[in-house]
Design an enzyme around this catalytic site. Sequence first.
Site, PDB file in Angstrom:
ATOM      1  CE  LYS A 235       0.620   2.979  -2.295  1.00  0.00           C
ATOM      2  NZ  LYS A 235      -0.568   3.710  -1.827  1.00  0.00           N
TER       3      LYS A 235
ATOM      4  CB  THR B 287      -3.397   7.563   3.829  1.00  0.00           C
ATOM      5  OG1 THR B 287      -4.513   8.038   4.574  1.00  0.00           O
ATOM      6  CG2 THR B 287      -2.902   6.264   4.408  1.00  0.00           C
TER       7      THR B 287
ATOM      8  NE  ARG C 184       1.609   7.541   2.207  1.00  0.00           N
ATOM      9  CZ  ARG C 184       1.183   6.546   2.964  1.00  0.00           C
ATOM     10  NH1 ARG C 184       0.823   6.760   4.221  1.00  0.00           N
ATOM     11  NH2 ARG C 184       1.094   5.328   2.463  1.00  0.00           N
TER      12      ARG C 184
ATOM     13  CG  PHE D  76     -11.433   3.276  -2.922  1.00  0.00           C
ATOM     14  CD1 PHE D  76     -10.410   2.394  -2.630  1.00  0.00           C
ATOM     15  CD2 PHE D  76     -12.368   3.560  -1.931  1.00  0.00           C
ATOM     16  CE1 PHE D  76     -10.303   1.800  -1.378  1.00  0.00           C
ATOM     17  CE2 PHE D  76     -12.270   2.985  -0.672  1.00  0.00           C
ATOM     18  CZ  PHE D  76     -11.240   2.100  -0.399  1.00  0.00           C
TER      19      PHE D  76
ATOM     20  NE  ARG E 135       0.530   1.978   9.417  1.00  0.00           N
ATOM     21  CZ  ARG E 135      -0.270   2.030   8.346  1.00  0.00           C
ATOM     22  NH1 ARG E 135       0.094   1.438   7.222  1.00  0.00           N
ATOM     23  NH2 ARG E 135      -1.423   2.663   8.400  1.00  0.00           N
TER      24      ARG E 135
ATOM     25  CG  HIS F 264       1.363  -0.670   1.084  1.00  0.00           C
ATOM     26  ND1 HIS F 264       0.123  -0.569   1.666  1.00  0.00           N
ATOM     27  CD2 HIS F 264       1.863  -1.886   1.457  1.00  0.00           C
ATOM     28  CE1 HIS F 264      -0.122  -1.686   2.350  1.00  0.00           C
ATOM     29  NE2 HIS F 264       0.917  -2.491   2.237  1.00  0.00           N
TER      30      HIS F 264
ATOM     31  CG  ASN G 268      -0.588   7.239  -0.581  1.00  0.00           C
ATOM     32  OD1 ASN G 268      -0.083   6.316  -1.239  1.00  0.00           O
ATOM     33  ND2 ASN G 268      -1.498   7.032   0.348  1.00  0.00           N
TER      34      ASN G 268
END
Length: 136
Positions: A10, A92, A104, A58, A86, A117, A114
């Site tokens: 991100k 998250t 993270r 959100f 993951r 994805h 964070n």
Amino acid sequence: MTERTLVLIKPDGVQRQLVGEIIGRIERKGLTLVALELRHVSQDLAAQHYAEHEGKPFFASLLEFITSGPVVAAIVEGPRAIAAFRQLAGGTDPVEKAIPGTIRGDFGLETQFNLVHGSDSVESAKREIGLWFPDA
């Protein structure tokens, strides 16, 4: 079982110059990058990607964040690639749920920012890869 998953680094990960670190962790895990692209995300793509969150409080801030700067999009392949990535990513919430040693847990600052994805299921991976890499 070999799977494919969509991985996004991100805007916060790109801005903080963590792309190489994150890709290195993916490769050290034994996963293979089969497509990789740095791109600016359109409002349309962002809305399609986060369609499941439409109507939630959100949603607008998600779109604003993912379109705020460049994103690295990748198709990652390997045995159980979805679960493997993951696990690498961590929870998250980078402060309360992501353990040290995860992306993270080591670098995340807050829930919305964070860093990464990863698709959460085979169905999501197919849908997301189709959105981000329509020719794949």
